[in-house]
Write an enzyme that holds these catalytic residues in place. Structure first.
Site, PDB file in Angstrom:
ATOM      1  N   HIS A 121      47.028  41.189  42.610  1.00 25.41           N
ATOM      2  CA  HIS A 121      48.373  40.838  42.225  1.00 25.41           C
ATOM      3  C   HIS A 121      48.262  40.249  40.932  1.00 25.41           C
ATOM      4  O   HIS A 121      47.184  39.370  40.345  1.00 25.41           O
ATOM      5  CB  HIS A 121      48.687  39.874  43.455  1.00 25.41           C
ATOM      6  CG  HIS A 121      50.504  39.669  43.366  1.00 25.41           C
ATOM      7  ND1 HIS A 121      50.674  38.673  42.462  1.00 25.41           N
ATOM      8  CD2 HIS A 121      51.344  40.251  44.022  1.00 25.41           C
ATOM      9  CE1 HIS A 121      52.074  38.498  42.500  1.00 25.41           C
ATOM     10  NE2 HIS A 121      52.491  39.445  43.544  1.00 25.41           N
ATOM     11  N   ASP A 198      42.468  35.009  47.022  1.00 29.21           N
ATOM     12  CA  ASP A 198      44.092  35.091  47.157  1.00 29.21           C
ATOM     13  C   ASP A 198      44.359  35.745  48.603  1.00 29.21           C
ATOM     14  O   ASP A 198      44.102  36.772  49.013  1.00 29.21           O
ATOM     15  CB  ASP A 198      44.438  36.083  46.279  1.00 29.21           C
ATOM     16  CG  ASP A 198      46.139  36.424  46.354  1.00 29.21           C
ATOM     17  OD1 ASP A 198      46.733  36.112  47.396  1.00 29.21           O
ATOM     18  OD2 ASP A 198      46.572  37.130  45.238  1.00 29.21           O
ATOM     19  N   GLN A 201      48.424  37.634  51.530  1.00 27.35           N
ATOM     20  CA  GLN A 201      48.602  38.838  52.528  1.00 27.35           C
ATOM     21  C   GLN A 201      47.665  38.744  53.787  1.00 27.35           C
ATOM     22  O   GLN A 201      47.562  39.643  54.576  1.00 27.35           O
ATOM     23  CB  GLN A 201      48.412  40.421  51.878  1.00 27.35           C
ATOM     24  CG  GLN A 201      49.602  40.479  50.606  1.00 27.35           C
ATOM     25  CD  GLN A 201      50.831  40.631  50.919  1.00 27.35           C
ATOM     26  OE1 GLN A 201      50.960  40.791  52.459  1.00 27.35           O
ATOM     27  NE2 GLN A 201      51.790  40.428  50.063  1.00 27.35           N
ATOM     28  N   LYS A 224      55.494  33.882  53.408  1.00 25.74           N
ATOM     29  CA  LYS A 224      54.996  35.069  53.949  1.00 25.74           C
ATOM     30  C   LYS A 224      54.681  34.938  55.311  1.00 25.74           C
ATOM     31  O   LYS A 224      54.278  35.947  55.934  1.00 25.74           O
ATOM     32  CB  LYS A 224      54.036  35.831  53.042  1.00 25.74           C
ATOM     33  CG  LYS A 224      54.364  36.279  51.779  1.00 25.74           C
ATOM     34  CD  LYS A 224      53.238  37.054  51.008  1.00 25.74           C
ATOM     35  CE  LYS A 224      53.414  36.907  49.440  1.00 25.74           C
ATOM     36  NZ  LYS A 224      54.470  37.808  49.043  1.00 25.74           N
ATOM     37  N   CYS A 361      53.911  44.060  41.681  1.00 27.78           N
ATOM     38  CA  CYS A 361      53.219  43.230  40.834  1.00 27.78           C
ATOM     39  C   CYS A 361      51.787  43.513  40.868  1.00 27.78           C
ATOM     40  O   CYS A 361      50.856  42.291  40.978  1.00 27.78           O
ATOM     41  CB  CYS A 361      53.517  41.694  41.408  1.00 27.78           C
ATOM     42  SG  CYS A 361      55.169  41.276  41.246  1.00 27.78           S
TER      43      CYS A 361
HETATM   44  N1  7TS Z   1      48.997  37.461  45.921  1.00 28.43           N
HETATM   45  C1  7TS Z   1      49.237  38.636  46.444  1.00 28.43           C
HETATM   46  C2  7TS Z   1      48.072  39.433  47.254  1.00 28.43           C
HETATM   47  C3  7TS Z   1      50.682  38.732  46.881  1.00 28.43           C
HETATM   48  O1  7TS Z   1      50.852  39.942  47.773  1.00 28.43           O
HETATM   49  C4  7TS Z   1      51.627  37.876  46.501  1.00 28.43           C
HETATM   50  C5  7TS Z   1      52.876  38.408  46.552  1.00 28.43           C
HETATM   51  C6  7TS Z   1      51.184  36.923  45.522  1.00 28.43           C
HETATM   52  C7  7TS Z   1      49.784  36.751  45.246  1.00 28.43           C
HETATM   53  C8  7TS Z   1      52.165  36.118  45.058  1.00 28.43           C
HETATM   54  O2  7TS Z   1      52.727  35.048  46.213  1.00 28.43           O
HETATM   55  P1  7TS Z   1      53.759  34.000  45.670  1.00 28.43           P
HETATM   56  O3  7TS Z   1      54.322  33.581  47.049  1.00 28.43           O
HETATM   57  O4  7TS Z   1      53.206  33.006  44.857  1.00 28.43           O
HETATM   58  O5  7TS Z   1      55.111  34.823  44.987  1.00 28.43           O
HETATM   59  N2  7TS Z   1      53.461  39.596  46.809  1.00 28.43           N
HETATM   60  C9  7TS Z   1      54.605  40.266  46.883  1.00 28.43           C
HETATM   61  C10 7TS Z   1      54.915  41.515  47.227  1.00 28.43           C
HETATM   62  O6  7TS Z   1      53.813  42.271  47.477  1.00 28.43           O
HETATM   63  N3  7TS Z   1      56.145  41.939  46.974  1.00 28.43           N
HETATM   64  O7  7TS Z   1      56.687  40.555  46.672  1.00 28.43           O
HETATM   65  C11 7TS Z   1      55.727  39.820  46.620  1.00 28.43           C
END
Ligand code: 7TS
Length: 406
Positions: A121, A198, A201, A224, A361
């Site tokens: 990401h 990371d 997910q 999430k 992303c």
């Molecule tokens: N890493 C991964 C693997 C992600 O899927 C996401 C967000 C992030 C980092 C960032 O997370 P945040 O909470 O700091 O924003 N992924 C997604 C997505 O797949 N669709 O919208 C956000």
């Protein structure tokens, strides 16, 4: 798993969207929230709201107990050694940036290698690009096999004695690939590198154990995993966090302040400058209670079954391409030949079905897949086969609408 009774605990799911019962298939972007979490926020603001770690008054003590109690829940949930290793952040992005700023910029030098993968990401690419620019370190990418899997041979041949950091996702938000983190951590450690994972997910969907994985840093987001937005976690091994500089300075994180110099509080508070995300942390604690009540092993099993069912159903649709390996987490990324994924998502939305379309992303991964965008259906504990059947019907409608171009 009793999905019907789980669904009853998510008020948002019981509504019509564009004249149809909502089918929510975008949990990889953010999950929905159960009553238990919503009520924990409401109760905090109604009954206990106060700043933490400062007042001696009763509300202040209650708020502090609940905030620190949430940290304890996180510690147990991920099996960290101590609450000192659990830093509350705004989310995964903030947590990864903290390591890139506070650790990489401090300890990396010219010629050191930071190893990544092309499935990351943006939040796990750009902080390292910036750290590399700042320190003169070099970015290297572990090559992927045809279906997006990373082999341990590829890991072994990319990580060298010059590698100082490996930054990798546990689960891909596009391919659904589950990376063998424990084995990759071992390879990294054998070469003297540290590993930053990371977990955006993974943590919401499967049991993640810091002792077993032996990662150095691990980042995830509350929103999430049934928790509120604006809260996340950076787990770090105590000895590394002790060495790492704070990235935010000000109130809350200090011990002594003089006119020309100051000292920091002990872990974990030295990383939590300013009034912390009190309600968010309490809501995350409630989300952890909720998920543990259902059982993470049950959740991943349910989602993988749904993903298999979806894979089978979607492969019956002519002209539909699925990306990623068969062995996947609970999400499916696809394109329908001749229809832009944004159009696919728009038709699905008109049927009350929420999926995500775009580059997710992950622009380098889109390039690797040789597409500009895809559609993605992502599942959570409240989805069932009926949702998948509705998705399939919606896709048939999209094909009809766009004139079934095949
Ligand atoms: N890493 C991964 C693997 C992600 O899927 C996401 C967000 C992030 C980092 C960032 O997370 P945040 O909470 O700091 O924003 N992924 C997604 C997505 O797949 N669709 O919208 C956000």
């Amino acid at each position: 798993m009793d999905v019907k009774s789980i669904r009853e605990q998510f008020p948002i799911l019981h509504q019509q969207v564009n004249g149809h019962p909502l089918v929510y298939l975008d949990s990889a972007a953010t999950s929905q929230k159960p009553v238990q979490v919503i009520e924990s926020l409401e109760s905090y603001y109604r009954n206990h709201n106060s700043n933490v770690h400062r007042g001696v008054h009763t509300l202040g003590t209650r708020a502090t107990d609940q905030y620190e109690g949430a940290r304890d829940k996180v510690k147990t949930f991920i099996n960290a050694d101590s609450t000192q290793e659990v830093i509350f952040t705004r989310g995964t992005t903030t947590a990864l940036n903290m390591v890139a700023y506070g650790y990489a910029r401090q300890f990396l030098k010219e010629g050191d290698e930071i190893v990544l993968t092309e499935m990351e990401h943006h939040s796990n690419i750009i902080p390292w690009q910036q750290a590399a620019k700042y320190t003169g370190a070099i970015l290297k990418y572990i090559p992927m096999e045809e279906n997006g899997i990373i082999s341990l041979d590829a890991v072994r041949s990319t990580i060298t004695k010059n590698t100082k950091m490996v930054a990798i996702t546990h689960v891909s938000n596009v391919l659904g690939v589950i990376n063998p983190i424990k084995e990759i951590a071992e390879i990294a450690h054998n070469q003297g590198a540290i590993i930053v994972v990371d977990g955006a997910q993974s943590v919401p969907h499967m049991k993640v154990d810091m002792q077993e994985l032996n990662c150095d840093f691990y980042a995830f987001s509350g929103h999430k995993m049934c928790g509120p937005t604006g809260i996340g976690v950076l787990y770090g091994k105590k000895d590394l966090l002790e060495k790492m500089e704070p990235v935010e300075f000000g109130g809350e994180m200090i011990d002594f302040v003089g006119l020309y110099d100051s000292t920091w509080k002990e872990l974990p508070w030295k990383f939590e400058g300013g009034t912390p995300i009190i309600a968010g942390a309490i809501g995350l604690g409630a989300a952890i209670d909720f998920l543990q009540g259902i059982g993470l092993d049950n959740i991943i099993e349910h989602e993988q079954q749904l993903a298999h069912y979806t894979q089978k159903k979607l492969s019956e649709i002519q002209g539909l391409t699925i990306y990623g390996p068969e062995e996947r987490s609970g999400l499916i990324t696809f394109n329908v030949q001749g229809i832009h994924p944004h159009d696919t998502a728009t038709v699905l939305d008109s049927e009350g079905i929420a999926v995500r379309a775009g580059h997710h992303c992950a622009q380098p991964l889109m390039k690797w897949l040789d597409v500009t965008a895809t559609a993605r259906a992502s599942f959570y504990l409240y989805n069932d086969e009926n949702d998948v059947d509705r998705l399939v019907e919606g896709l048939q409608k999209a094909k009809e609408y766009f004139g079934d171009v095949f």
